[in-house]
Design an enzyme around this catalytic site. Structure first.
Site, PDB file in Angstrom:
ATOM      1  CE  LYS A 251      -4.465   0.963   0.315  1.00 36.75           C
ATOM      2  NZ  LYS A 251      -5.535   0.109  -0.201  1.00 36.75           N
TER       3      LYS A 251
ATOM      4  N   GLY B 204     -23.351   5.281   2.377  1.00 36.37           N
ATOM      5  CA  GLY B 204     -22.292   5.753   1.479  1.00 36.37           C
ATOM      6  C   GLY B 204     -22.737   5.511   0.056  1.00 36.37           C
ATOM      7  CE1 TYR B 205     -26.822   4.541  -3.786  1.00 40.69           C
ATOM      8  CE2 TYR B 205     -26.869   6.456  -5.225  1.00 40.69           C
ATOM      9  CZ  TYR B 205     -27.272   5.166  -4.920  1.00 40.69           C
ATOM     10  OH  TYR B 205     -28.144   4.508  -5.759  1.00 40.69           O
ATOM     11  N   GLY B 206     -20.930   6.477  -2.872  1.00 40.36           N
ATOM     12  CA  GLY B 206     -19.838   6.770  -3.793  1.00 40.36           C
ATOM     13  C   GLY B 206     -19.639   5.586  -4.711  1.00 40.36           C
ATOM     14  CG  ASN B 207     -16.253   3.107  -7.267  1.00 40.18           C
ATOM     15  OD1 ASN B 207     -15.856   2.034  -6.825  1.00 40.18           O
ATOM     16  ND2 ASN B 207     -16.420   3.300  -8.561  1.00 40.18           N
TER      17      ASN B 207
ATOM     18  N   GLY C 242     -20.594   2.096  -2.834  1.00 38.44           N
ATOM     19  CA  GLY C 242     -21.989   2.051  -2.389  1.00 38.44           C
ATOM     20  C   GLY C 242     -22.990   2.094  -3.534  1.00 38.44           C
ATOM     21  CE1 TYR C 243     -25.949   4.064  -9.268  1.00 43.02           C
ATOM     22  CE2 TYR C 243     -23.758   4.058 -10.258  1.00 43.02           C
ATOM     23  CZ  TYR C 243     -25.134   3.997 -10.386  1.00 43.02           C
ATOM     24  OH  TYR C 243     -25.697   3.863 -11.620  1.00 43.02           O
TER      25      TYR C 243
HETATM   26  P1  NAD Z   1     -16.135   7.391  -2.431  1.00 49.39           P
HETATM   27  O1  NAD Z   1     -15.373   8.589  -2.021  1.00 49.39           O
HETATM   28  O2  NAD Z   1     -16.457   7.190  -3.872  1.00 49.39           O
HETATM   29  O3  NAD Z   1     -17.552   7.372  -1.657  1.00 49.39           O
HETATM   30  C1  NAD Z   1     -17.679   7.532  -0.289  1.00 49.39           C
HETATM   31  C2  NAD Z   1     -19.146   7.801   0.042  1.00 49.39           C
HETATM   32  O4  NAD Z   1     -19.297   7.793   1.453  1.00 49.39           O
HETATM   33  C3  NAD Z   1     -19.648   9.152  -0.439  1.00 49.39           C
HETATM   34  O5  NAD Z   1     -20.982   9.016  -0.902  1.00 49.39           O
HETATM   35  C4  NAD Z   1     -19.629   9.998   0.824  1.00 49.39           C
HETATM   36  O6  NAD Z   1     -20.580  11.037   0.817  1.00 49.39           O
HETATM   37  C5  NAD Z   1     -19.995   8.969   1.861  1.00 49.39           C
HETATM   38  N1  NAD Z   1     -19.574   9.336   3.209  1.00 49.39           N
HETATM   39  C6  NAD Z   1     -18.414   9.906   3.615  1.00 49.39           C
HETATM   40  N2  NAD Z   1     -18.422  10.093   4.953  1.00 49.39           N
HETATM   41  C7  NAD Z   1     -19.616   9.614   5.384  1.00 49.39           C
HETATM   42  C8  NAD Z   1     -20.223   9.518   6.641  1.00 49.39           C
HETATM   43  N3  NAD Z   1     -19.603   9.973   7.741  1.00 49.39           N
HETATM   44  N4  NAD Z   1     -21.458   8.967   6.726  1.00 49.39           N
HETATM   45  C9  NAD Z   1     -22.085   8.506   5.618  1.00 49.39           C
HETATM   46  N5  NAD Z   1     -21.568   8.589   4.399  1.00 49.39           N
HETATM   47  C10 NAD Z   1     -20.353   9.130   4.286  1.00 49.39           C
HETATM   48  O7  NAD Z   1     -15.359   6.148  -1.822  1.00 49.39           O
HETATM   49  P2  NAD Z   1     -15.405   4.623  -2.273  1.00 49.39           P
HETATM   50  O8  NAD Z   1     -14.327   4.378  -3.263  1.00 49.39           O
HETATM   51  O9  NAD Z   1     -16.809   4.235  -2.588  1.00 49.39           O
HETATM   52  O10 NAD Z   1     -14.930   3.914  -0.927  1.00 49.39           O
HETATM   53  C11 NAD Z   1     -15.843   3.686   0.159  1.00 49.39           C
HETATM   54  C12 NAD Z   1     -15.248   2.633   1.083  1.00 49.39           C
HETATM   55  O11 NAD Z   1     -15.021   1.444   0.345  1.00 49.39           O
HETATM   56  C13 NAD Z   1     -13.905   2.996   1.701  1.00 49.39           C
HETATM   57  O12 NAD Z   1     -13.828   2.413   2.992  1.00 49.39           O
HETATM   58  C14 NAD Z   1     -12.910   2.311   0.794  1.00 49.39           C
HETATM   59  O13 NAD Z   1     -11.677   2.043   1.449  1.00 49.39           O
HETATM   60  C15 NAD Z   1     -13.670   1.040   0.479  1.00 49.39           C
HETATM   61  N6  NAD Z   1     -13.183   0.384  -0.719  1.00 49.39           N
HETATM   62  C16 NAD Z   1     -13.378   0.943  -1.942  1.00 49.39           C
HETATM   63  C17 NAD Z   1     -12.891   0.305  -3.067  1.00 49.39           C
HETATM   64  C18 NAD Z   1     -13.104   0.877  -4.431  1.00 49.39           C
HETATM   65  O14 NAD Z   1     -12.634   0.253  -5.394  1.00 49.39           O
HETATM   66  N7  NAD Z   1     -13.815   1.997  -4.590  1.00 49.39           N
HETATM   67  C19 NAD Z   1     -12.192  -0.920  -2.939  1.00 49.39           C
HETATM   68  C20 NAD Z   1     -12.016  -1.480  -1.662  1.00 49.39           C
HETATM   69  C21 NAD Z   1     -12.519  -0.805  -0.565  1.00 49.39           C
END
Ligand code: NAD
Length: 423
Positions: A108, A220-223, A225-226
């Site tokens: 990492k 969480g509705y980012g990558n 969650g969505y």
């Molecule tokens: P992202 O930035 O795309 O989305 C994060 C979402 O969480 C956003 O909608 C944001 O508004 C919301 N959020 C932030 N703080 C919050 C809170 N206090 N309460 C509620 N919602 C909140 O991030 P992501 O890439 O979707 O990653 C989310 C999680 O998944 C992280 O823990 C990340 O380490 C993990 N993850 C992601 C991936 C990936 O490929 N995207 C892979 C492995 C793990």
């Protein structure tokens, strides 16, 4: 995105490792051999800022274990990154990669920076500078970085190009998560969320015969969650609640994930989706009476403080570390909640990275559909394997699904180390 106190993150990883070592009947020597990364490199990256001054940024690459192959793991750009955090996350990558049966060890990287405060040219200099300081220690057979928090395909493209400029090697396979034009796969975008949905579907088959009609709440509705919500909806589940950092929405009849996403893109938050029955807080979302809860935002949202109020029957960890070790044991063994652990449930991203890396190495072509099909196959196989091990080799009333996943992963790494004469 908030980042957990990095010392706590490292301690949690050490606690989970210790539990796995005990389950496997291994000694303290093995714990000590696995607890520390093989190598941690700290780098200083000077960047000429737009105003002419030189600003120095500090970064790290932690290479935790290479018994199963080259180190693999993302690089994050975040103002709160620390060396301990990068170390803890590199350890988690060792187990995630081992559990997914990928030919990789764990790594990492991170740079302590707020990337949103940089101009595009400053961001490019920083990305190139990181590789200039580390190129001797990375490469397609040594250590293969990827995107993580606040890094993206463009940053991977700059890093790849800098590696080429220094080494003369036009090696697409030295980094993953690249743009499509440079050997990347568009399916990387859906990979984590889709993988989470597949893991949930496989566990739902074991618990209830399938996902059809099961209610789901997604925090969480980012990558992650969505796409988890989108694919769970497509698989027949009912998404009754979703949230982001500004709050959540609830609809007993179910939400359409794509419509909600459009509103979030336009107005900045899911809370502006007007067809929802009501708005709820993030705390209320976590405590909803649903079949499946998908924490997909940040660490430590289900803790000893709220664990007694959790009503979901299954929790699928799309985020890293959303359930604390204490809450994990309580919910699993006292309330019978099935918690699909992060190293299993969010491995879709690194599995897709492996497909990209393999394709780059053979100079081949793979369609997006084929990449998605392979990811689905691997995620369902891995989930069933952990479930079966948990039920055949452990006592699910005493051990958590996380215990099973870690035991499988640690066992695999220990066996490889023994065969190589490292233990
Ligand atoms: P992202 O930035 O795309 O989305 C994060 C979402 O969480 C956003 O909608 C944001 O508004 C919301 N959020 C932030 N703080 C919050 C809170 N206090 N309460 C509620 N919602 C909140 O991030 P992501 O890439 O979707 O990653 C989310 C999680 O998944 C992280 O823990 C990340 O380490 C993990 N993850 C992601 C991936 C990936 O490929 N995207 C892979 C492995 C793990």
């Amino acid at each position: 995105m908030q980042v957990k106190d990095s010392r706590v993150l490292l301690q949690d990883q050490e606690r989970i490792l210790r539990r796995a070592i005990e389950h496997l009947g291994l000694g303290d020597d093995v714990y000590e051999a696995l607890r520390h990364p093989e190598r941690v490199i700290q780098v200083k990256i000077p960047v000429r800022m737009s105003d002419g001054r030189v600003k120095v940024f500090i970064g790290w690459r932690s290479q935790h274990n290479s018994a199963l192959g080259p180190y693999k793991g993302g690089i994050r750009f975040h103002p709160a990154v620390t060396m301990e955090e990068v170390e803890a996350l590199s350890m988690m990558m060792t187990w995630k990669n081992a559990l997914a049966d990928l030919p990789y060890g764990g790594g990492k990287g991170g740079v302590r920076v707020d990337p949103h405060a940089l101009s595009p040219s400053e961001l490019e200099q920083l990305s190139r500078g990181y590789i200039r300081m580390l190129y001797k220690y990375i490469g397609p057979d040594t250590d293969i970085p990827a995107p993580d928090v606040y890094t993206n395909p463009q940053i991977m493209a700059w890093m790849f190009d800098e590696y080429y400029r220094i080494t003369g090697e036009n090696q697409f396979a030295m980094i993953t998560g690249k743009p499509k034009q440079l050997g990347g796969l568009e399916a990387r975008i859906i990979a984590t969320g889709f993988g989470t949905a597949v893991a949930a579907r496989e566990v739902a088959k074991k618990l209830w015969g399938g996902l059809e009609g099961k209610t789901v709440a997604v925090q969480g509705y980012g990558n992650a969650g969505y796409y988890a919500a989108k694919f769970l909806h497509e698989m027949g589940a009912i998404i009754v609640a979703v949230s982001d950092s500004r709050g959540g929405i609830y609809s007993s009849k179910g939400l359409n994930p794509d419509e909600v996403k459009k509103v979030k893109n336009m107005k900045g938050s899911v809370i502006f989706y007007e067809k929802a029955e009501k708005r709820i807080t993030n705390e209320e979302l976590l405590e909803l009476d649903v079949d499946i809860l998908v924490p997909a935002a940040i660490e430590d949202v289900i803790t000893s403080e709220n664990m007694e109020r959790i009503k979901a029957r299954m929790i699928v960890e799309a985020a890293n570390g959303p359930v604390t070790p204490e809450a994990d044991v309580y919910l699993s063994t006292k309330k019978g909640v099935v918690i699909v652990p992060d190293i299993l449930a969010n491995a879709g991203g690194v599995i897709m990275s492996h497909i990209e890396w393999m394709n780059n190495r053979i100079g081949g072509y793979i369609s997006e559909e084929e990449a998605k099909r392979r990811l689905e196959e691997k995620m369902s196989h891995n989930t069933r394997r952990v479930w079966d091990f948990w039920h055949s080799e452990m006592d699910p009333s005493k051990h958590t699904m996380r215990d099973a996943a870690y035991a499988l992963a640690v066992k695999k790494v220990v066996e490889a180390m023994r065969l190589r004469g490292q233990l």
